[in-house]
Design an enzyme around this catalytic site. Sequence first.
Site: not given
Ligand code: 3PG
Length: 216
Positions: A46, A50, A134
């Site tokens: 994924e 961003r 999710k």
């Molecule tokens: C996402 O975009 O799914 C989250 O920001 C991932 O979260 P994490 O950085 O706490 O793993």
Amino acid sequence: MAVDSQLTALQVMQDAPVIPVIVLNDVAHAVPVARALVAGGIRMLEVTLRTPQALACMEAIARDVPEAVLGAGTVRSAADARAAAAAGARFVVSPGYTSAVGQACRDLGLPLLPGVATGSEIMMCQEDGLSELKFFPAMQAGGAAILKAWSGPFTDIRFCPTGGVTMANATELLALSNVVCVGGSWLVPPDALAQRDWSRITRSAQSAKGLRRSAG
Ligand code: 3PG
């Protein structure tokens, strides 16, 4: 598992215990990161939309790392979904859900893992035919306890908790009957990228691939 053009959200979730959430600021990092994760046994990737470089990074991975199954994260609009598809994404992950994003993904033929954090959001996704979701932001919104609570009324929903997940808490989440996989950015830490430490990313992927899960 063979991955064909009929890729489903469940296949995306079942391929490995962890979907890495990848934030890339440098196109030069895209292909080595993807190869490092694939070398560690994780191919559902994924890449988050961003950063300004995200789409170019996705194009590079789609072109040069055919063993990876590229997904787009942080998809917040139909336009994001279309841009991700044009860049080579084969699945979509979003931090929330709108029917416009759902419709765009159906039109594009891309499986969608929409983000939910409440029962009402789960029901909205179900109304639109989505049952692989999710749970975001997982640890901040209630972690394993809320997933256990949801297993009662939402027995047919399967989750990918993401947000605050680490190797340390992934085991507890993956032991739940309604969790198929988890997502997280810990496999691709910013300092490993800065140091171009691809072998560290491969080792993280190998550890994540070895996590046990009960659902599937
Ligand atoms: C996402 O975009 O799914 C989250 O920001 C991932 O979260 P994490 O950085 O706490 O793993």
